[in-house]
Enzyme design. Sequence first.
Site, PDB file in Angstrom:
ATOM      1  N   CYS A  97       1.020  -1.165   0.086  1.00 19.43           N
ATOM      2  CA  CYS A  97       0.041   0.189  -0.051  1.00 19.43           C
ATOM      3  C   CYS A  97       0.889   1.393  -0.027  1.00 19.43           C
ATOM      4  O   CYS A  97       0.644   2.278  -0.824  1.00 19.43           O
ATOM      5  CB  CYS A  97      -0.866  -0.078   1.231  1.00 19.43           C
ATOM      6  SG  CYS A  97      -0.353   0.100   2.774  1.00 19.43           S
TER       7      CYS A  97
ATOM      8  N   HIS B   7      -2.821   1.027   6.838  1.00 14.38           N
ATOM      9  CA  HIS B   7      -3.186   1.288   5.322  1.00 14.38           C
ATOM     10  C   HIS B   7      -2.773   2.725   4.714  1.00 14.38           C
ATOM     11  O   HIS B   7      -2.962   3.555   5.599  1.00 14.38           O
ATOM     12  CB  HIS B   7      -4.602   0.867   4.998  1.00 14.38           C
ATOM     13  CG  HIS B   7      -4.713   0.841   3.361  1.00 14.38           C
ATOM     14  ND1 HIS B   7      -4.106   0.167   2.614  1.00 14.38           N
ATOM     15  CD2 HIS B   7      -5.696   1.615   2.636  1.00 14.38           C
ATOM     16  CE1 HIS B   7      -4.564   0.254   1.266  1.00 14.38           C
ATOM     17  NE2 HIS B   7      -5.451   1.048   1.251  1.00 14.38           N
TER      18      HIS B   7
ATOM     19  N   ASP C  24      -6.925   5.896  -3.871  1.00 15.94           N
ATOM     20  CA  ASP C  24      -6.672   4.810  -3.265  1.00 15.94           C
ATOM     21  C   ASP C  24      -6.070   3.727  -4.471  1.00 15.94           C
ATOM     22  O   ASP C  24      -7.042   3.128  -5.057  1.00 15.94           O
ATOM     23  CB  ASP C  24      -7.209   4.015  -2.311  1.00 15.94           C
ATOM     24  CG  ASP C  24      -6.432   2.757  -1.424  1.00 15.94           C
ATOM     25  OD1 ASP C  24      -5.234   2.678  -1.717  1.00 15.94           O
ATOM     26  OD2 ASP C  24      -6.697   2.278  -0.430  1.00 15.94           O
TER      27      ASP C  24
ATOM     28  N   ASN D 266     -13.904   4.069  10.124  1.00 11.09           N
ATOM     29  CA  ASN D 266     -15.059   4.287  11.208  1.00 11.09           C
ATOM     30  C   ASN D 266     -15.927   3.064  11.125  1.00 11.09           C
ATOM     31  O   ASN D 266     -17.137   3.193  11.744  1.00 11.09           O
ATOM     32  CB  ASN D 266     -15.803   5.490  10.849  1.00 11.09           C
ATOM     33  CG  ASN D 266     -16.502   5.937  12.082  1.00 11.09           C
ATOM     34  OD1 ASN D 266     -15.876   5.637  13.296  1.00 11.09           O
ATOM     35  ND2 ASN D 266     -17.398   6.844  12.106  1.00 11.09           N
TER      36      ASN D 266
ATOM     37  N   ASP E  72     -17.653  -0.472  12.545  1.00 16.78           N
ATOM     38  CA  ASP E  72     -17.843  -0.998  13.712  1.00 16.78           C
ATOM     39  C   ASP E  72     -17.263  -2.625  13.699  1.00 16.78           C
ATOM     40  O   ASP E  72     -17.636  -3.152  12.656  1.00 16.78           O
ATOM     41  CB  ASP E  72     -19.362  -1.200  14.302  1.00 16.78           C
ATOM     42  CG  ASP E  72     -19.516   0.128  14.812  1.00 16.78           C
ATOM     43  OD1 ASP E  72     -18.782   1.274  15.003  1.00 16.78           O
ATOM     44  OD2 ASP E  72     -20.802   0.438  15.126  1.00 16.78           O
TER      45      ASP E  72
ATOM     46  N   GLU F 137     -14.481   9.932  19.143  1.00 16.50           N
ATOM     47  CA  GLU F 137     -15.342   8.815  19.246  1.00 16.50           C
ATOM     48  C   GLU F 137     -15.461   8.873  20.939  1.00 16.50           C
ATOM     49  O   GLU F 137     -14.631   9.016  21.853  1.00 16.50           O
ATOM     50  CB  GLU F 137     -14.894   7.741  18.877  1.00 16.50           C
ATOM     51  CG  GLU F 137     -14.946   7.539  17.394  1.00 16.50           C
ATOM     52  CD  GLU F 137     -14.567   6.215  16.637  1.00 16.50           C
ATOM     53  OE1 GLU F 137     -15.258   5.242  16.543  1.00 16.50           O
ATOM     54  OE2 GLU F 137     -13.291   6.072  16.591  1.00 16.50           O
TER      55      GLU F 137
ATOM     56  N   GLU G  56     -20.449  11.552  16.476  1.00 19.21           N
ATOM     57  CA  GLU G  56     -19.681  10.319  15.772  1.00 19.21           C
ATOM     58  C   GLU G  56     -20.701   9.226  15.266  1.00 19.21           C
ATOM     59  O   GLU G  56     -20.798   8.619  14.257  1.00 19.21           O
ATOM     60  CB  GLU G  56     -18.597   9.885  16.378  1.00 19.21           C
ATOM     61  CG  GLU G  56     -17.949   8.441  15.668  1.00 19.21           C
ATOM     62  CD  GLU G  56     -18.303   7.378  16.029  1.00 19.21           C
ATOM     63  OE1 GLU G  56     -18.049   6.582  15.020  1.00 19.21           O
ATOM     64  OE2 GLU G  56     -18.654   7.204  17.133  1.00 19.21           O
TER      65      GLU G  56
END
EC number: 2.3.2.13
Length: 540
Positions: free
Chosen positions: A303, A361, A386, A426, A428, A475, A498
Amino acid sequence: MISEIRVRTVTISSEGKKKKKTGFSSQQLDIIKKVDLHCQANNSAHHTSDITTDQLIVRRGQSFLLTLEMSRPFTEGEELHLTAETGSHPSEERGTRSVFGNPSPMYSKAIKAAWKYSIDSSSALQRGIVVLTVTPAADAPVGRYLLSASTERKKTSLGSLVVLYNPWCSADWVYLPNGNEREEYVMNEQGVIFRGAGHFITPMQWDYGQFEDDMVDICLKMLDINPKHLKDPADDVSARCNPIYVSRVVSAMINSNDDRGVLQGCWDGNYVGGLNPTHWSSSTNILQRWYLNNCHPVKYGQCWVFAAVMCTVMRFLGIPCRVVTNFESAHDTDKSLTIDNFFGHSGVVAKKSRDSVWNFHVWVEAWMKRPDLLKYGNYDGWQVLDPTPQERSQGAFCCGPAPVSAILKGHVDLKYDIPFVFAEVNADIVNWMVSATGSKTKMNSDTRKVGQNISTKAVGSSRRMDITDSYKDKEGEECVLMLMLVCRGPLKHNGARERTVFKHAVTSLNSQEEGNDRGPQKGAEPLKVEMKIEKVTNPE
């Protein structure tokens, strides 16, 4: 560069012998004797002299000087047209051909990217010295152009020039108003890339070298062999006026998954036939190898190498660009905005998930306007791109440009690839219990691990600049009232917004894909509140 054009006439004598005479015939008094492109002065004014002073390289929307030495005196009212053409199918309607000058051509409404010139006051018209101030259109396609001049009787080639994007020009979509940032994100050939882990960040020096030898030929070659150009060269060259389009082309061409791209990735540790990605510290070494090896991919990249090479190409083209590292970076494969882990009742993994979290990354951000998204500039500015091949975007292994401001607000219904990047910073992490019948029950989730210490090099120094706040709100805990009852003293609470943004993003995706079973999120139980108590003050 100075070139001289002379006319050689031949006459036949009464004896039938050929008599040679060198000079200018009365039929060709309009001939241009000499051309001076003022490469050194023009390139310096256009911030391209670090590339070369041997050929003319200018930036669109900014004027440059051109001197023509005529074979006779010249007057301002005389006919003199210049023509600038790029690509194999130049067209005024596509913006790849512009005819401009005196008298001014009658343009139709369909004409795009109209150039212009004026006669400079330094001209000596009575001596046939015509100095022109030429201005490429601010929306001209970037690339190599052929320039010619036409008088009443003759058309003369003036040579070639390269036109780049112009972050110094307010009419250009890549305009960057801050001078220190232009110096860093366009002109700086040296950089720092951050790697490691969220709590153990290590810098590495990188040589971008966007102005090194052969970069003109390398970067233009990359554009000319991209699949879109091979499919429709006229349309592709025309679209190079748009940095949004070009940035997607470059993102796809840095990896070799779909095309004759620059780098082949390798993540299994078997680097036979190539070099370990940690070997590289310079983009120019990679790009020159690719170019000299007939555009065969260089082995191998990961990367940070992909991102660094893309940064080099973007800066060369004139698009402000910086390399960004995201620690604890999620790879969400199904647009659920969650990283799902599945466990059986015995605690073993019930089934392997394609989702993952990488310790870090690296991608790039490019600066540009986004009039394709909103008229009022809400999504202008930094855009995530990217080049590392992860997921396909409209059929190709590329990603972005995704506005950072849209990621911050959870506006995942916009182009390009915003849900994927939103999840990277972001998502979960959700753990599921899978029963013998295959039903899933949510056990717990971690809403804070993904997206830590998002970092880039600071302007004018080698220190690390944390830009996490530009991607997401801080957060924290949602159950503020309960925590205030437990904790004495002031309570830091930044997490409600957030969580609101995250839920908005999930809702938006669900509404887009209504009726589409997206795995664990389909009919899942509501997310339970998790509390963490942090000591803010010492107990009395």
